[in-house]
Every structure is written in C-alpha cells, then in structure tokens.
Design a protein around this motif. Sequence first.
Motif, PDB file in Angstrom:
ATOM      1  N   ALA A 147      15.398  -2.003   5.262  1.00  0.00           N
ATOM      2  CA  ALA A 147      15.680  -2.346   6.660  1.00  0.00           C
ATOM      3  C   ALA A 147      17.155  -2.154   6.974  1.00  0.00           C
ATOM      4  CB  ALA A 147      15.260  -3.787   6.936  1.00  0.00           C
ATOM      5  N   SER A 148      17.431  -1.705   8.202  1.00  0.00           N
ATOM      6  CA  SER A 148      18.818  -1.452   8.598  1.00  0.00           C
ATOM      7  C   SER A 148      18.970  -1.661  10.092  1.00  0.00           C
ATOM      8  CB  SER A 148      19.224  -0.016   8.233  1.00  0.00           C
ATOM      9  OG  SER A 148      20.489   0.302   8.788  1.00  0.00           O
ATOM     10  N   LEU A 149      20.098  -2.239  10.479  1.00  0.00           N
ATOM     11  CA  LEU A 149      20.427  -2.385  11.895  1.00  0.00           C
ATOM     12  C   LEU A 149      21.037  -1.110  12.459  1.00  0.00           C
ATOM     13  CD1 LEU A 149      21.891  -6.007  11.902  1.00  0.00           C
ATOM     14  CD2 LEU A 149      19.636  -5.267  12.685  1.00  0.00           C
ATOM     15  N   ASN A 150      21.124  -0.053  11.643  1.00  0.00           N
ATOM     16  CA  ASN A 150      21.731   1.198  12.083  1.00  0.00           C
ATOM     17  C   ASN A 150      20.693   2.270  12.424  1.00  0.00           C
ATOM     18  OD1 ASN A 150      24.418   0.255  11.637  1.00  0.00           O
ATOM     19  ND2 ASN A 150      24.111   0.592   9.438  1.00  0.00           N
ATOM     20  N   THR A 151      19.412   1.958  12.279  1.00  0.00           N
ATOM     21  CA  THR A 151      18.370   2.947  12.550  1.00  0.00           C
ATOM     22  C   THR A 151      17.115   2.254  13.061  1.00  0.00           C
ATOM     23  OG1 THR A 151      16.977   4.678  11.573  1.00  0.00           O
ATOM     24  CG2 THR A 151      17.604   2.854  10.145  1.00  0.00           C
ATOM     25  N   ASN A 152      16.300   2.992  13.799  1.00  0.00           N
ATOM     26  CA  ASN A 152      15.030   2.447  14.289  1.00  0.00           C
ATOM     27  C   ASN A 152      13.869   2.789  13.375  1.00  0.00           C
ATOM     28  OD1 ASN A 152      14.823   5.203  14.796  1.00  0.00           O
ATOM     29  ND2 ASN A 152      13.943   4.947  16.840  1.00  0.00           N
ATOM     30  N   ARG A 153      14.167   3.311  12.186  1.00  0.00           N
ATOM     31  CA  ARG A 153      13.103   3.728  11.271  1.00  0.00           C
ATOM     32  C   ARG A 153      12.718   2.581  10.337  1.00  0.00           C
ATOM     33  NH1 ARG A 153      12.859   9.018  12.195  1.00  0.00           N
ATOM     34  NH2 ARG A 153      11.292   9.368  10.606  1.00  0.00           N
ATOM     35  N   VAL A 154      11.410   2.521  10.023  1.00  0.00           N
ATOM     36  CA  VAL A 154      10.890   1.550   9.071  1.00  0.00           C
ATOM     37  C   VAL A 154      10.047   2.296   8.040  1.00  0.00           C
ATOM     38  CG1 VAL A 154      10.867  -0.369  10.722  1.00  0.00           C
ATOM     39  CG2 VAL A 154       8.846   1.103  10.517  1.00  0.00           C
ATOM     40  N   MET A 155       9.791   1.649   6.923  1.00  0.00           N
ATOM     41  CA  MET A 155       8.912   2.230   5.911  1.00  0.00           C
ATOM     42  C   MET A 155       7.468   1.912   6.266  1.00  0.00           C
ATOM     43  SD  MET A 155      10.871   3.857   3.888  1.00  0.00           S
ATOM     44  CE  MET A 155       9.599   4.301   2.682  1.00  0.00           C
ATOM     45  N   VAL A 156       6.628   2.933   6.206  1.00  0.00           N
ATOM     46  CA  VAL A 156       5.212   2.785   6.525  1.00  0.00           C
ATOM     47  C   VAL A 156       4.395   3.166   5.291  1.00  0.00           C
ATOM     48  CG1 VAL A 156       3.336   3.485   8.053  1.00  0.00           C
ATOM     49  CG2 VAL A 156       5.680   3.391   8.928  1.00  0.00           C
ATOM     50  N   HIS A 157       3.436   2.310   4.950  1.00  0.00           N
ATOM     51  CA  HIS A 157       2.543   2.571   3.816  1.00  0.00           C
ATOM     52  C   HIS A 157       1.115   2.669   4.338  1.00  0.00           C
ATOM     53  CE1 HIS A 157       5.839   1.393   1.051  1.00  0.00           C
ATOM     54  NE2 HIS A 157       6.109   0.518   2.005  1.00  0.00           N
ATOM     55  N   LEU A 158       0.430   3.747   3.983  1.00  0.00           N
ATOM     56  CA  LEU A 158      -0.966   3.934   4.369  1.00  0.00           C
ATOM     57  C   LEU A 158      -1.811   3.968   3.095  1.00  0.00           C
ATOM     58  CD1 LEU A 158      -0.423   6.639   7.098  1.00  0.00           C
ATOM     59  CD2 LEU A 158      -1.513   4.436   7.496  1.00  0.00           C
ATOM     60  N   PRO A 159      -2.504   2.862   2.781  1.00  0.00           N
ATOM     61  CA  PRO A 159      -3.326   2.829   1.576  1.00  0.00           C
ATOM     62  C   PRO A 159      -4.558   3.732   1.724  1.00  0.00           C
ATOM     63  CG  PRO A 159      -2.837   0.614   2.397  1.00  0.00           C
ATOM     64  CD  PRO A 159      -2.486   1.571   3.482  1.00  0.00           C
ATOM     65  N   ILE A 160      -4.843   4.517   0.702  1.00  0.00           N
ATOM     66  CA  ILE A 160      -6.064   5.324   0.680  1.00  0.00           C
ATOM     67  C   ILE A 160      -7.150   4.507  -0.022  1.00  0.00           C
ATOM     68  CG2 ILE A 160      -7.143   7.385  -0.290  1.00  0.00           C
ATOM     69  CD1 ILE A 160      -4.507   8.829   0.111  1.00  0.00           C
ATOM     70  N   PHE A 161      -8.229   4.220   0.701  1.00  0.00           N
ATOM     71  CA  PHE A 161      -9.276   3.386   0.098  1.00  0.00           C
ATOM     72  C   PHE A 161     -10.523   4.185  -0.266  1.00  0.00           C
ATOM     73  CE2 PHE A 161     -10.286   3.068   4.646  1.00  0.00           C
ATOM     74  CZ  PHE A 161     -11.664   3.278   4.658  1.00  0.00           C
ATOM     75  N   SER A 162     -10.535   5.484   0.059  1.00  0.00           N
ATOM     76  CA  SER A 162     -11.695   6.289  -0.306  1.00  0.00           C
ATOM     77  C   SER A 162     -11.307   7.762  -0.307  1.00  0.00           C
ATOM     78  CB  SER A 162     -12.850   6.055   0.674  1.00  0.00           C
ATOM     79  OG  SER A 162     -13.966   6.866   0.343  1.00  0.00           O
ATOM     80  N   ALA A 163     -11.634   8.471  -1.415  1.00  0.00           N
ATOM     81  CA  ALA A 163     -11.377   9.914  -1.502  1.00  0.00           C
ATOM     82  C   ALA A 163     -11.946  10.429  -2.822  1.00  0.00           C
ATOM     83  CB  ALA A 163      -9.889  10.231  -1.416  1.00  0.00           C
ATOM     84  N   SER A 164     -12.179  11.719  -2.868  1.00  0.00           N
ATOM     85  CA  SER A 164     -12.565  12.400  -4.101  1.00  0.00           C
ATOM     86  C   SER A 164     -11.481  13.407  -4.455  1.00  0.00           C
ATOM     87  CB  SER A 164     -13.908  13.122  -3.936  1.00  0.00           C
ATOM     88  OG  SER A 164     -14.952  12.204  -3.677  1.00  0.00           O
ATOM     89  N   LEU A 165     -11.121  13.456  -5.735  1.00  0.00           N
ATOM     90  CA  LEU A 165     -10.068  14.344  -6.212  1.00  0.00           C
ATOM     91  C   LEU A 165     -10.638  15.323  -7.226  1.00  0.00           C
ATOM     92  CD1 LEU A 165      -7.087  15.242  -6.689  1.00  0.00           C
ATOM     93  CD2 LEU A 165      -6.945  13.401  -8.393  1.00  0.00           C
ATOM     94  N   MET A 166     -10.346  16.613  -7.029  1.00  0.00           N
ATOM     95  CA  MET A 166     -10.721  17.639  -8.006  1.00  0.00           C
ATOM     96  C   MET A 166      -9.507  18.515  -8.258  1.00  0.00           C
ATOM     97  SD  MET A 166     -13.960  20.301  -8.041  1.00  0.00           S
ATOM     98  CE  MET A 166     -13.626  20.921  -6.389  1.00  0.00           C
ATOM     99  N   MET A 167      -9.137  18.668  -9.521  1.00  0.00           N
ATOM    100  CA  MET A 167      -7.995  19.502  -9.901  1.00  0.00           C
ATOM    101  C   MET A 167      -8.540  20.766 -10.563  1.00  0.00           C
ATOM    102  SD  MET A 167      -4.550  18.533 -12.069  1.00  0.00           S
ATOM    103  CE  MET A 167      -5.441  18.010 -13.527  1.00  0.00           C
ATOM    104  N   ILE A 168      -8.172  21.921 -10.011  1.00  0.00           N
ATOM    105  CA  ILE A 168      -8.723  23.195 -10.471  1.00  0.00           C
ATOM    106  C   ILE A 168      -7.592  24.127 -10.894  1.00  0.00           C
ATOM    107  CG2 ILE A 168      -9.940  25.283  -9.730  1.00  0.00           C
ATOM    108  CD1 ILE A 168     -11.736  23.626  -8.052  1.00  0.00           C
ATOM    109  N   GLU A 169      -7.805  24.801 -12.004  1.00  0.00           N
ATOM    110  CA  GLU A 169      -6.873  25.819 -12.488  1.00  0.00           C
ATOM    111  C   GLU A 169      -7.494  27.197 -12.294  1.00  0.00           C
ATOM    112  OE1 GLU A 169      -4.083  26.189 -16.383  1.00  0.00           O
ATOM    113  OE2 GLU A 169      -6.245  26.165 -16.760  1.00  0.00           O
ATOM    114  N   MET A 170      -6.724  28.080 -11.646  1.00  0.00           N
ATOM    115  CA  MET A 170      -7.193  29.444 -11.390  1.00  0.00           C
ATOM    116  C   MET A 170      -6.549  30.390 -12.399  1.00  0.00           C
ATOM    117  SD  MET A 170      -9.244  29.508  -8.708  1.00  0.00           S
ATOM    118  CE  MET A 170      -9.107  31.192  -8.123  1.00  0.00           C
TER     119      MET A 170
END
Length: 216
Positions: A84-107
């Motif tokens: 947090a800073s009084l010098n900027t209007n930016r904040v940290m935002v966290h978006l939790p992923i609660f569902s997804a499928s991951l596949m890692m492929i090598e070509m």
Amino acid sequence: MAGNSLESLKAWMREASRTLGWDAIFALDGRELNQDLQRDHLLRLSQGNHLGTHDLEIPIPDTPVTHFLSGVRMAAPVLSFDKASLNTNRVMVHLPIFSASLMMIEMEAEQRKILRLARLDPLNGPHLTMEAPVASLDGNPALDLALGKDPLLELFQTAEQQREAGEHLLESLKTLSDAQRQFNLLTFTAGDNPYLHGHSIDARSQKPSPSSAAIT
C-alpha cells in the motif's frame, strides 16, 4: 498520516477542516471491501454475470513445451495492501482459480508428448496476482480488471513462466464485458441532485497496522 492510530486521526480531523481541497474524503476498510467483493461475486454467479470461463494456450519461451489450461474459473477478487502507498492509486489484486484442467505438452518432430495432466480445484488452485488502479467509474471508485499490470499466474516454477501465463490470462479477462470485469467499491447515491454526484475521485491505500488496511 499513514501509520497513525485511529484515535490520533480523529483528533487531527476534529481540529479543523481536513478535506485538503476536496469536497469530501472517505475511508474504506479493506476487510469490508473484500467482504463486499465476495458478496458481489456470489450475486453475479446467481445472475450468470461472473468472470467467465477461460481456455489458454501458453507456450514456454525457447522450449518445445506448451501449457494448455482449459475451463479456468475464478473466485471473487481479493484486495491486499502489503504494498500500500499514498503515492499511487494502485492496489494488489488476487484472483483465486478454483477450477481448471492443466495439460503440459512437448512438441518434438511433429509429435506430441503429454508431460503432465492435472486438475486444479479450490484446495490446490493458484492465484492470478497483479496491480490494478482504483479509478472513477460513473462517479464511483471502482476496480477494472482490464487495467491490471504485471500479472503473475502462480502456477509454474519460474518467474518467466508465471509472467507469460499471467499475461495470457489477463488478455482473456480483457475480452469480458464491462459488467463482468468491473467492480464498484463504493456507490454514492445522490438521487437527482447534480451537486452530489462525484466528478473526480483520487484513491490511495495505506496499511496503518498489521491488522487493518484502508483505501482513502
């Protein structure tokens, strides 16, 4: 006045007008903001107006490996004030992923080799973390996920892969409608009085103690 106690701030404000040239100053508690974002998210889910479902193809630079994330769904945004800073209007935002499928492929030589298959759920799901400004939206302080910067998807081991995946997910979020990706943090109800509508908003955040945080 960052770091001062609530009592000292109240005493300071009682001495004289402290609007610093503004018509009004509001302080919003960070914990209550996150609770409101959670309630808003649940309402959006019931209305079918949530953060959507995303499918991503994420090539790993300088390697033959590509990550495929499908059916990515995210929970409510969570604001944090570690930076947090009084010098900027930016904040940290966290978006939790609660569902997804991951596949890692090598070509290799036009052949695909599956290196990893995984299912992400609320217990092991990563977060998309980024900075985003608290800006004015129709005269109200709001968060627009499309304005996020420096996104990291905390799913992969290296910072480079986290940045690459984060950029892909952020670009997908930008395709959502305004109603899906924008979140009001406070709504001013002015009715028909034109003098009570907000025309300019300047937001700052601070963390006065380990147990509390605020947006001003």
